[in-house]
Design an enzyme around this catalytic site. Structure first.
Site, PDB file in Angstrom:
ATOM      1  N   ARG A  16       0.800  -1.239   0.051  1.00 22.03           N
ATOM      2  CA  ARG A  16       0.001  -0.154  -0.073  1.00 22.03           C
ATOM      3  C   ARG A  16       0.942   1.444  -0.015  1.00 22.03           C
ATOM      4  O   ARG A  16       0.256   2.477  -0.102  1.00 22.03           O
ATOM      5  CB  ARG A  16      -1.004  -0.092   1.155  1.00 22.03           C
ATOM      6  CG  ARG A  16      -2.178  -1.038   1.055  1.00 22.03           C
ATOM      7  CD  ARG A  16      -2.764  -1.428   2.411  1.00 22.03           C
ATOM      8  NE  ARG A  16      -2.064  -2.052   3.226  1.00 22.03           N
ATOM      9  CZ  ARG A  16      -2.425  -2.528   4.682  1.00 22.03           C
ATOM     10  NH1 ARG A  16      -3.647  -2.371   4.996  1.00 22.03           N
ATOM     11  NH2 ARG A  16      -1.782  -3.465   5.121  1.00 22.03           N
ATOM     12  N   LYS A  23       8.367  -1.101   3.169  1.00 21.82           N
ATOM     13  CA  LYS A  23       7.897  -0.350   4.186  1.00 21.82           C
ATOM     14  C   LYS A  23       8.534   0.114   5.540  1.00 21.82           C
ATOM     15  O   LYS A  23       8.749   1.316   5.561  1.00 21.82           O
ATOM     16  CB  LYS A  23       6.606  -0.908   4.712  1.00 21.82           C
ATOM     17  CG  LYS A  23       5.531   0.041   5.549  1.00 21.82           C
ATOM     18  CD  LYS A  23       4.383  -0.521   5.598  1.00 21.82           C
ATOM     19  CE  LYS A  23       4.093  -1.863   6.423  1.00 21.82           C
ATOM     20  NZ  LYS A  23       2.515  -1.936   6.695  1.00 21.82           N
ATOM     21  N   THR A  79       0.908 -12.398   9.410  1.00 17.03           N
ATOM     22  CA  THR A  79       1.519 -12.046  10.666  1.00 17.03           C
ATOM     23  C   THR A  79       1.735 -13.177  11.745  1.00 17.03           C
ATOM     24  O   THR A  79       2.976 -13.361  12.153  1.00 17.03           O
ATOM     25  CB  THR A  79       0.734 -10.986  11.391  1.00 17.03           C
ATOM     26  OG1 THR A  79      -0.567 -11.246  11.484  1.00 17.03           O
ATOM     27  CG2 THR A  79       0.985  -9.279  10.580  1.00 17.03           C
ATOM     28  N   TYR A 366      35.165  31.367  -2.365  1.00 22.19           N
ATOM     29  CA  TYR A 366      35.061  29.775  -2.458  1.00 22.19           C
ATOM     30  C   TYR A 366      36.449  29.409  -2.053  1.00 22.19           C
ATOM     31  O   TYR A 366      37.587  29.629  -2.411  1.00 22.19           O
ATOM     32  CB  TYR A 366      34.872  29.415  -3.937  1.00 22.19           C
ATOM     33  CG  TYR A 366      35.249  27.728  -3.825  1.00 22.19           C
ATOM     34  CD1 TYR A 366      34.323  26.935  -3.045  1.00 22.19           C
ATOM     35  CD2 TYR A 366      35.953  27.396  -4.703  1.00 22.19           C
ATOM     36  CE1 TYR A 366      34.511  25.738  -3.208  1.00 22.19           C
ATOM     37  CE2 TYR A 366      36.351  25.857  -4.582  1.00 22.19           C
ATOM     38  CZ  TYR A 366      35.570  25.224  -3.952  1.00 22.19           C
ATOM     39  OH  TYR A 366      35.755  23.592  -4.095  1.00 22.19           O
ATOM     40  N   ASN A 386      41.018  25.232  -7.001  1.00 22.14           N
ATOM     41  CA  ASN A 386      41.530  23.955  -6.546  1.00 22.14           C
ATOM     42  C   ASN A 386      41.601  22.836  -7.520  1.00 22.14           C
ATOM     43  O   ASN A 386      42.273  21.644  -7.604  1.00 22.14           O
ATOM     44  CB  ASN A 386      40.830  23.513  -5.308  1.00 22.14           C
ATOM     45  CG  ASN A 386      39.335  23.335  -5.778  1.00 22.14           C
ATOM     46  OD1 ASN A 386      38.791  24.000  -6.539  1.00 22.14           O
ATOM     47  ND2 ASN A 386      38.548  22.486  -4.880  1.00 22.14           N
TER      48      ASN A 386
HETATM   49  C1  UD1 Z   1      -2.171  -5.660  11.473  1.00 21.09           C
HETATM   50  C2  UD1 Z   1      -2.936  -6.484  12.263  1.00 21.09           C
HETATM   51  C3  UD1 Z   1      -4.382  -5.622  12.659  1.00 21.09           C
HETATM   52  C4  UD1 Z   1      -3.678  -4.401  13.525  1.00 21.09           C
HETATM   53  C5  UD1 Z   1      -2.835  -3.682  12.606  1.00 21.09           C
HETATM   54  C6  UD1 Z   1      -2.004  -2.679  13.503  1.00 21.09           C
HETATM   55  C7  UD1 Z   1      -2.988  -8.964  11.588  1.00 21.09           C
HETATM   56  C8  UD1 Z   1      -3.620  -9.959  10.879  1.00 21.09           C
HETATM   57  N1  UD1 Z   1      -3.578  -7.705  11.500  1.00 21.09           N
HETATM   58  O1  UD1 Z   1      -2.906  -5.173  10.462  1.00 21.09           O
HETATM   59  O2  UD1 Z   1      -5.289  -6.504  13.394  1.00 21.09           O
HETATM   60  O3  UD1 Z   1      -5.032  -3.456  13.703  1.00 21.09           O
HETATM   61  O4  UD1 Z   1      -1.905  -4.499  12.257  1.00 21.09           O
HETATM   62  O5  UD1 Z   1      -1.119  -1.772  12.881  1.00 21.09           O
HETATM   63  O6  UD1 Z   1      -1.865  -9.087  12.241  1.00 21.09           O
HETATM   64  N2  UD1 Z   1       4.559  -8.828   8.239  1.00 21.09           N
HETATM   65  C9  UD1 Z   1       5.436  -9.725   8.173  1.00 21.09           C
HETATM   66  N3  UD1 Z   1       5.058 -10.728   7.440  1.00 21.09           N
HETATM   67  C10 UD1 Z   1       3.802 -10.960   6.881  1.00 21.09           C
HETATM   68  C11 UD1 Z   1       2.856 -10.027   7.054  1.00 21.09           C
HETATM   69  C12 UD1 Z   1       3.367  -8.874   7.704  1.00 21.09           C
HETATM   70  O7  UD1 Z   1       6.465  -9.650   8.512  1.00 21.09           O
HETATM   71  O8  UD1 Z   1       3.768 -11.811   6.223  1.00 21.09           O
HETATM   72  C13 UD1 Z   1       4.657  -7.804   9.113  1.00 21.09           C
HETATM   73  C14 UD1 Z   1       4.641  -6.192   8.055  1.00 21.09           C
HETATM   74  O9  UD1 Z   1       5.931  -6.083   7.813  1.00 21.09           O
HETATM   75  C15 UD1 Z   1       4.241  -5.101   9.091  1.00 21.09           C
HETATM   76  C16 UD1 Z   1       3.517  -5.957  10.261  1.00 21.09           C
HETATM   77  O10 UD1 Z   1       3.887  -7.341  10.221  1.00 21.09           O
HETATM   78  O11 UD1 Z   1       5.438  -4.493   9.940  1.00 21.09           O
HETATM   79  C17 UD1 Z   1       2.119  -5.792  10.300  1.00 21.09           C
HETATM   80  O12 UD1 Z   1       1.542  -6.231   8.662  1.00 21.09           O
HETATM   81  P1  UD1 Z   1       0.532  -5.381   7.998  1.00 21.09           P
HETATM   82  O13 UD1 Z   1       0.295  -5.944   6.780  1.00 21.09           O
HETATM   83  O14 UD1 Z   1       1.021  -3.799   8.154  1.00 21.09           O
HETATM   84  O15 UD1 Z   1      -0.697  -5.537   8.798  1.00 21.09           O
HETATM   85  P2  UD1 Z   1      -2.191  -4.779   8.991  1.00 21.09           P
HETATM   86  O16 UD1 Z   1      -2.837  -5.073   7.906  1.00 21.09           O
HETATM   87  O17 UD1 Z   1      -1.644  -3.419   9.332  1.00 21.09           O
HETATM   88 MG    MG Z   2       0.294  -2.299   9.325  1.00 19.82          MG
END
Ligand code: UD1
Ligand code: MG
Length: 457
Positions: A16, A23, A79, A366, A386
């Site tokens: 996004r 990111k 996550t 300069y 220079n």
């Molecule tokens: C996530 C939460 C959401 C919460 C929000 C808060 C989940 C499913 N959702 O959503 O409930 O309100 O954060 O900001 O957890 N990442 C990985 N590997 C992956 C996917 C993500 O390392 O496979 C990392 C991303 O780099 C990021 C973090 O996890 O730093 C969160 O992922 P992101 O996609 O931003 O989740 P949100 O949609 O924000």
């Molecule tokens: Mg997030």
């Protein structure tokens, strides 16, 4: 106190953001988001920190270095899957594990500490950090039962209308009992709108297995801001900027207009220094006490000692010593070392040059690749020539020398102490002590010849 572990999720690409930069590496006030998160985590001193890397793994590791251990998530399956990658390091250990997202740069160590304390006092299997959001769009919603107990977290894309209306959101930060965390992760499925392993499901799994789950609601929603796009990035920067400026003010720095002053996270400023409107201070800049930085100056990765005045100038990778003054409209480029009580005036550019105590370079000059001694006067419009088109050459000027206005010094040249050049000279040879070098054509006056110039026709 039991052992404490921390897992920072930083493997996502950040679709996004629509960016070539991963990111969590996007800077907020000059510092990568994931670095902000790690800095706050470090303050609570966990026994082990593991950052989950995937997209841009090498760059993230390079940025954070040895401050963290790492686990690789080769494919971004959600996550929950990300946390599973830390199983090699953490599974089987007893203690509390805090899980955080690399995209929540505003979370403070105080809040993390409060979450830990709440979790440990209540002896829950998991405590999720929540906040009340005026607009909860995009966040997971905290679903509570009729007794106000947390039962699950529902993602935006999976929420029904009633769930979507809930304003208590998941900040993406949790404390888990470490053993129960990995138990729960092994039961997570991809049965949801995004087909991902959601970490958030661990809460419902633990609840259903009759473990105690809880939510700790923080008072300040701003701090929980999750950055998923550039709009949130800008918002996070605004909030961080206010926080940084406020801290400097509390430390004794005067701001003429904090709203228009941009100071990056690692900048240090001494007390009784005055920062005027529109000033930008970046990188590892350190400013001493009793300085004045006037409107619209930009200072990057530089050391400014006490009692220095910088007027509307640009200073990069330079060192300005005590009681010196610079500007207006000067440009100090990398490796300018400006001595004590030196005066650098308007439209002066200095690069890779050391200027000794009390020397004055007042106007339109300069100075590049040079070593200047003490108490030298450099006349207006002097150019240190220079560069021969291929190589840079060095000039040395001894103490108490006098350089007449409009002198070109064609390097390499050495002027001994107490030597001088006549105005308008082009200097190509060394000058010995007490010698005046005159290197210009003699003036010839031609009577009545002015009228030959078209101007007089
Ligand atoms: C996530 C939460 C959401 C919460 C929000 C808060 C989940 C499913 N959702 O959503 O409930 O309100 O954060 O900001 O957890 N990442 C990985 N590997 C992956 C996917 C993500 O390392 O496979 C990392 C991303 O780099 C990021 C973090 O996890 O730093 C969160 O992922 P992101 O996609 O931003 O989740 P949100 O949609 O924000
Ligand atoms: Mg997030």
């Amino acid at each position: 106190m039991s052992n404490r572990y921390a897992i920072i999720l930083a493997a996502g690409k950040g679709t996004r953001m629509k960016s070539k930069l991963y990111k969590v590496l996007h800077p907020v006030c000059g510092k990568a988001m994931v670095d902000h998160v790690l800095t706050q985590v470090e303050a609570i001193q966990p026994d082990e920190i593991i950052t989950i890397v995937g997209h841009g793994a090498e760059l993230v590791k390079e940025r954070l270095g040895e401050r963290s251990n790492y686990a690789l998530q080769a494919e971004q399956l959600g996550t929950g899957h990300a946390v599973m990658q830390a199983s090699q390091q953490l599974e089987g250990k007893t203690g509390t594990t805090i899980v955080l997202s690399g995209d929540t740069p505003l979370l403070s160590a105080e809040t993390l500490q409060q979450l830990f304390t709440f979790h440990e006092e209540n002896q829950t299997a998991v405590t999720v950090l929540t906040a009340h959001a005026e607009d909860p769009t995009g966040y997971g919603r905290i679903i509570r039962d009729e007794n106000n107990h947390v039962v699950k977290i529902v993602e935006q894309k999976d929420a029904n209308a009633k769930e979507a209306a809930v304003q208590e959101i998941n900040t993406g930060t949790y404390c888990f009992d470490n053993a129960l965390l990995f138990d729960a992760l092994s039961q997570i499925t991809t049965d949801n709108a995004q087909g991902e392993y959601y970490l958030t499901d661990a809460l419902e799994i633990l609840k259903n297995a009759n473990h105690k789950v809880a939510a700790f609601q923080m008072t300040d929603f701003e701090e929980s801001l999750g950055v998923n796009d550039r709009v949130a990035l800008e918002k996070a920067s605004q909030i961080m900027r206010k926080r940084i400026n406020r801290q400097h003010m509390l430390n004794g720095v005067t701001f003429v207009d904090a709203n228009s002053t941009y100071i990056e996270a690692d900048v240090q400023i001494g007390s009784d220094t005055v920062i005027e409107a529109g000033v930008v201070l970046k990188g590892q800049t350190k400013i001493g006490e009793d300085c004045l930085i006037t409107a619209h100056s930009e200072i990057v990765d530089s050391i400014i000692e006490d009692h220095v005045t910088i007027k509307q100038s640009v200073v990069e990778e330079s060192h300005v010593r005590k009681f010196a003054d610079v500007g207006p409209f000067a440009h100090l480029r990398p490796q300018a070392d400006i001595g004590e009580k030196v005066h650098i005036g308007n439209f002066v550019e200095v690069k890779k040059a050391t200027i000794g105590e009390g020397t004055k370079v007042g106007h339109l000059t300069y100075v590049g690749d040079a070593t200047l001694g003490k108490d030298i006067n450099v006349g207006c419009g002097t150019v240190f020539v220079n560069y021969d088109g291929k190589n840079k050459h060095h000039t040395v000027i001894g103490d108490h020398s006098f350089i007449g206005s409009g002198t070109n010094i064609i390097a390499p040249v050495t002027m001994a102490p107490n030597s001088a050049t006549a105005a308008g000279s082009t200097i190509t040879e060394d000058i010995s002590e007490h010698t005046l070098a005159i290197a210009r054509a003699r003036q010839v006056n031609k009577l009545n010849l002015a009228k030959k110039i078209p101007y007089f026709e």
